[in-house]
Scaffold this active site. Structure first.
Site, mmCIF file in Angstrom:
data_model
loop_
_atom_site.group_PDB
_atom_site.id
_atom_site.type_symbol
_atom_site.label_atom_id
_atom_site.label_comp_id
_atom_site.label_asym_id
_atom_site.label_seq_id
_atom_site.Cartn_x
_atom_site.Cartn_y
_atom_site.Cartn_z
ATOM 1 N N GLY A 113 30.864 103.226 58.481
ATOM 2 C CA GLY A 113 30.725 102.961 59.981
ATOM 3 C C GLY A 113 32.120 102.922 60.729
ATOM 4 N N ARG B 119 47.085 106.340 63.934
ATOM 5 C CA ARG B 119 48.109 106.573 64.800
ATOM 6 C C ARG B 119 49.516 105.623 63.910
ATOM 7 N NH1 ARG B 119 50.730 103.682 68.828
ATOM 8 N NH2 ARG B 119 51.783 104.721 70.319
ATOM 9 N N ARG C 67 29.521 108.642 54.634
ATOM 10 C CA ARG C 67 29.085 108.069 53.683
ATOM 11 C C ARG C 67 29.006 109.221 52.573
ATOM 12 N NH1 ARG C 67 26.597 104.561 57.760
ATOM 13 N NH2 ARG C 67 27.775 102.639 57.647
ATOM 14 N N ASP D 34 34.082 96.915 52.979
ATOM 15 C CA ASP D 34 33.916 96.716 51.522
ATOM 16 C C ASP D 34 33.652 97.772 50.695
ATOM 17 O OD1 ASP D 34 34.741 94.004 51.737
ATOM 18 O OD2 ASP D 34 32.670 93.315 51.752
ATOM 19 N N GLY D 35 32.678 98.677 51.063
ATOM 20 C CA GLY D 35 32.282 99.870 50.202
ATOM 21 C C GLY D 35 33.378 100.837 50.173
ATOM 22 N N THR E 85 35.567 97.498 60.525
ATOM 23 C CA THR E 85 34.286 97.365 60.882
ATOM 24 C C THR E 85 34.149 96.499 61.807
ATOM 25 O OG1 THR E 85 32.285 96.419 60.256
ATOM 26 C CG2 THR E 85 34.111 95.533 58.781
ATOM 27 N N ASP F 160 31.394 94.735 62.339
ATOM 28 C CA ASP F 160 30.656 93.544 61.730
ATOM 29 C C ASP F 160 31.575 92.238 61.377
ATOM 30 O OD1 ASP F 160 28.259 95.152 61.988
ATOM 31 O OD2 ASP F 160 28.141 95.689 60.042
ATOM 32 N N ASP G 60 32.608 91.484 58.833
ATOM 33 C CA ASP G 60 32.112 90.753 57.583
ATOM 34 C C ASP G 60 32.996 91.401 56.132
ATOM 35 O OD1 ASP G 60 31.293 93.826 57.353
ATOM 36 O OD2 ASP G 60 29.501 93.322 56.647
ATOM 37 N N ARG H 206 11.695 86.545 83.236
ATOM 38 C CA ARG H 206 11.283 86.919 81.949
ATOM 39 C C ARG H 206 12.017 86.355 80.800
ATOM 40 N NH1 ARG H 206 11.302 93.378 83.534
ATOM 41 N NH2 ARG H 206 9.141 93.606 83.964
ATOM 42 N N ARG I 55 23.610 94.328 60.241
ATOM 43 C CA ARG I 55 22.656 94.197 59.590
ATOM 44 C C ARG I 55 22.652 92.909 58.562
ATOM 45 N NH1 ARG I 55 21.898 100.074 57.032
ATOM 46 N NH2 ARG I 55 21.524 100.628 59.287
ATOM 47 N N GLY J 229 25.814 82.402 76.754
ATOM 48 C CA GLY J 229 25.080 81.319 76.875
ATOM 49 C C GLY J 229 23.688 81.572 76.701
ATOM 50 N N GLU K 282 19.938 81.170 74.933
ATOM 51 C CA GLU K 282 19.088 79.988 74.673
ATOM 52 C C GLU K 282 18.929 79.882 73.204
ATOM 53 O OE1 GLU K 282 18.417 81.490 77.852
ATOM 54 O OE2 GLU K 282 19.065 79.682 78.710
ATOM 55 N N GLU L 100 20.662 92.191 64.169
ATOM 56 C CA GLU L 100 20.058 93.411 63.788
ATOM 57 C C GLU L 100 19.127 92.867 62.486
ATOM 58 O OE1 GLU L 100 22.813 96.347 62.759
ATOM 59 O OE2 GLU L 100 21.362 97.843 61.824
ATOM 60 N N GLN M 145 27.694 99.806 70.815
ATOM 61 C CA GLN M 145 28.626 98.657 70.276
ATOM 62 C C GLN M 145 29.781 99.498 69.474
ATOM 63 O OE1 GLN M 145 25.879 95.081 69.111
ATOM 64 N NE2 GLN M 145 24.697 96.958 69.258
HETATM 65 P P1 ADP Z 1 31.704 100.143 54.546
HETATM 66 O O1 ADP Z 1 33.209 100.945 53.861
HETATM 67 O O2 ADP Z 1 31.720 100.248 55.918
HETATM 68 O O3 ADP Z 1 31.361 99.099 53.769
HETATM 69 P P2 ADP Z 1 29.710 101.840 53.119
HETATM 70 O O4 ADP Z 1 29.279 100.819 52.055
HETATM 71 O O5 ADP Z 1 28.938 102.776 53.432
HETATM 72 O O6 ADP Z 1 30.779 101.477 54.242
HETATM 73 O O7 ADP Z 1 30.912 102.745 51.909
HETATM 74 C C1 ADP Z 1 31.554 103.898 52.456
HETATM 75 C C2 ADP Z 1 31.823 104.682 51.234
HETATM 76 O O8 ADP Z 1 32.702 104.219 50.646
HETATM 77 C C3 ADP Z 1 30.432 105.348 50.484
HETATM 78 O O9 ADP Z 1 29.786 106.355 51.183
HETATM 79 C C4 ADP Z 1 31.314 105.760 49.217
HETATM 80 O O10 ADP Z 1 31.675 106.874 49.245
HETATM 81 C C5 ADP Z 1 32.325 104.558 49.088
HETATM 82 N N1 ADP Z 1 31.711 103.658 48.180
HETATM 83 C C6 ADP Z 1 31.164 102.706 48.502
HETATM 84 N N2 ADP Z 1 30.520 101.919 47.388
HETATM 85 C C7 ADP Z 1 31.578 102.340 46.504
HETATM 86 C C8 ADP Z 1 31.629 102.040 44.965
HETATM 87 N N3 ADP Z 1 30.969 101.015 44.624
HETATM 88 N N4 ADP Z 1 32.429 102.702 44.328
HETATM 89 C C9 ADP Z 1 33.033 103.789 44.923
HETATM 90 N N5 ADP Z 1 32.853 104.275 46.118
HETATM 91 C C10 ADP Z 1 32.145 103.571 46.913
HETATM 92 O O1 F6P Z 2 29.242 99.398 61.448
HETATM 93 C C1 F6P Z 2 28.407 98.532 60.896
HETATM 94 C C2 F6P Z 2 27.052 99.023 61.148
HETATM 95 O O2 F6P Z 2 27.180 99.119 62.685
HETATM 96 C C3 F6P Z 2 26.048 97.952 61.060
HETATM 97 O O3 F6P Z 2 26.007 96.659 61.835
HETATM 98 C C4 F6P Z 2 24.762 98.506 61.192
HETATM 99 O O4 F6P Z 2 23.695 97.768 60.252
HETATM 100 C C5 F6P Z 2 25.095 99.975 60.473
HETATM 101 O O5 F6P Z 2 26.545 99.839 60.764
HETATM 102 C C6 F6P Z 2 24.649 101.171 61.076
HETATM 103 O O6 F6P Z 2 25.227 102.260 60.911
HETATM 104 P P1 F6P Z 2 24.700 103.641 60.194
HETATM 105 O O7 F6P Z 2 23.194 103.807 61.089
HETATM 106 O O8 F6P Z 2 25.656 104.475 60.773
HETATM 107 O O9 F6P Z 2 24.324 103.648 59.120
#
Ligand code: ADP
Ligand code: F6P
Length: 322
Positions: free
Chosen positions: A15, A25, A76, A107-108, A129, A131, A133, A166, A175, A189, A191, A227, A256
Site C-alpha cells: 500500500g 528522493r 502487490r 512487512d510483506g 505504511t 497503519d 503496524d 445524531r 485492517r 475526543g 465517545e 476498519e 487517508q
Molecule cells: P506490505 O509490504 O505493505 O506489508 P504486502 O503484504 O501486500 O504489503 O506485500 C507487498 C508485496 O511484497 C507482495 O505483493 C509480494 O510481492 C511481496 N511479499 C509479501 N510477502 C512475501 C513473502 N512472504 N515472500 C516474498 N515476497 C513477499
Molecule cells: O496501507 C494499509 C491499508 O491502507 C490498510 O489499512 C487497508 O486495509 C489496506 O491498506 C487496503 O489496501 P488495498 O485496498 O490497496 O489492498
C-alpha cells in the site's frame, strides 16, 4: 573506505503512503552524493520481474517531496512470493548491475527483501505504511499524514452530527491494526473507539452508553471504528434501531492514503532514506531501518519480522476515562 555497492535500486511496494516520495528522493540524492548510480524500479516487485527499471538522477526526484503517492508506483506481486519469482527478481537485479536494493513498504515487502538478500542482493527495508503496524519501529512513513487526514474529517463529521443530534460512526483504515483509530479517537475526543485488538463486540454496552448520555443531555455520539472491526454501515442501522437515535456511518477510506505528507512524514522519510543508503554503502544487507527509543537504528529483517507490537495500552485505557 570505499563504498561496497556501485548501483542502488529503489522500489515502493504494498500500500502506498504519503512520504514515500520523500524517501525516494533521499535515497536517490544520498546515493548520488556517494557517487553511486541509481535505478528506480517501477510498480514494486512486479516491475522488478517485468524489468520496468529506469535510470534516476537528481532531477528525477525534483518537486516530489510535497507530493503524496509514489512516483515509482506500487503493486502487490503474488509471483514474487514464489521461489521462482524471487530468483527471477535476483537475476533482474544482476542484469541491471543493482547490487544494493532499497525496499520501501511494509512487512510483506520486507519478506521479499529478505528473500532477495538470501540470493546475494544486498537489500534494506524502509518502513512505509499508514497503519504503523511494523513492530520494530515506533514510526512508519505515512502514519502522521493519515491520522491528520482522518482527524480533520472526523472534526467535519462532528459538526453536522452535532447539528442533527445524531450518532456518527466513522471508520478509519487499519485492517489489522488499530493505531489510526486510537490516535484519531483520542485526538477527536470520540465517545467510543473500537479496534479489533480490544473490541469485545458487546454492542449492548454501546447502546446503553448512548442512552445514558442522552439522559444527561449529550446531543450526539461519535464512534471511531477501525476498519478491522467490521461493517460500520450495518452497525449504524443496528445502533439506530436499538437507541432510536439517528445514526450515520462514514467510511473515510483511501483519502487517508493520499495527500501532501506532513512535515513529520517528510522528515522521517528523509532520514530513513539516508540511513538505508548508509547501510548499503557499508556493505550491510538484510536490514530494516527503524526509529526506536528516540533514535534511528536498524535491525536484521528476520529479527524485525519476529517482533510484535500492540496498541498503546495506557492511551487505550485513557480514552475510556475522558
Ligand atoms: P506490505 O509490504 O505493505 O506489508 P504486502 O503484504 O501486500 O504489503 O506485500 C507487498 C508485496 O511484497 C507482495 O505483493 C509480494 O510481492 C511481496 N511479499 C509479501 N510477502 C512475501 C513473502 N512472504 N515472500 C516474498 N515476497 C513477499
Ligand atoms: O496501507 C494499509 C491499508 O491502507 C490498510 O489499512 C487497508 O486495509 C489496506 O491498506 C487496503 O489496501 P488495498 O485496498 O490497496 O489492498
Amino acid at each position: 573506505m570505499g563504498n561496497k555497492v556501485n548501483t542502488i535500486g529503489v522500489l515502493t511496494s504494498g500500500g502506498d503512503a504519503p512520504g514515500m516520495n520523500a524517501a525516494i528522493r533521499a535515497v536517490v540524492r544520498c546515493a548520488l552524493a556517494e557517487g553511486l548510480d541509481v535505478k528506480g524500479i517501477r510498480r514494486g516487485y512486479a516491475g522488478l520481474l517485468d524489468e520496468d527499471i529506469i535510470d534516476m538522477d537528481s532531477r528525477s526526484v525534483s518537486e516530489i517531496i510535497q507530493r503524496g503517492g509514489t512516483i515509482l508506483y506500487t503493486a502487490r506481486c503474488p509471483e514474487f512470493m514464489t521461489p521462482e519469482g524471487v530468483k527471477k527478481g535476483a537475476q533482474a537485479c544482476k542484469r541491471y548491475g543493482i547490487d544494493g536494493l532499497v525496499v520501501i513498504g511494509g512487512d510483506g515487502s520486507f519478506r521479499g527483501a529478505r528473500d532477495l538478500a538470501r540470493l546475494g542482493i544486498n537489500a534494506v527495508g524502509i518502513p512505509g505504511t499508514i497503519d504503523l503496524d511494523i513492530a520494530c519501529t515506533d514510526y512508519t512513513i505515512g502514519f502522521d499524514t493519515a491520522v491528520n487526514t482522518a482527524m480533520q474529517t472526523v472534526d467535519k463529521v462532528r459538526d453536522t452530527s452535532t447539528s442533527h443530534e445524531r450518532c456518527s460512526i466513522i471508520e478509519v483504515m487499519g485492517r489489522h491494526a488499530g493505531h489510526i483509530a486510537l490516535w484519531c479517537g483520542i485526538a477527536n475526543g470520540a465517545e467510543d473507539i473500537l479496534i479489533a485488538e480490544r473490541y469485545d463486540y458487546d454492542e449492548q454496552r454501546i447502546v446503553k452508553k448512548i442512552m445514558n448520555r442522552r439522559i444527561t443531555g449529550k446531543k450526539h455520539h461519535i464512534i471511531i471504528n477501525a476498519e478491522g472491526v467490521g461493517d460500520s454501515h450495518a452497525m449504524a442501522k443496528r445502533i439506530e434501531a436499538a437507541t432510536g437515535m439517528e445514526t450515520r456511518a462514514t467510511v473515510i477510506g483511501y483519502a487517508q492514503r493520499g495527500g501532501s505528507p506532513t512535515a513529520r512524514d517528510r522528515y522521517y522519510a528523509t532520514a530513513f532514506g539516508s540511513k538505508a543508503v548508509d547501510l548499503l554503502c557499508a556493505g550491510k544487507s538484510n536490514r530494516v531501518v527503524a526509529f526506536s527509543g528516540g533514535k534511528f537504528v536498524d535491525y536484521d529483517i528476520e529479527e524485525a519480522l519476529a517482533m510484535t507490537k500492540d496498541v498503546d495500552q495506557y492511551m487505550y485505557d485513557l480514552s475510556k476515562r475522558l
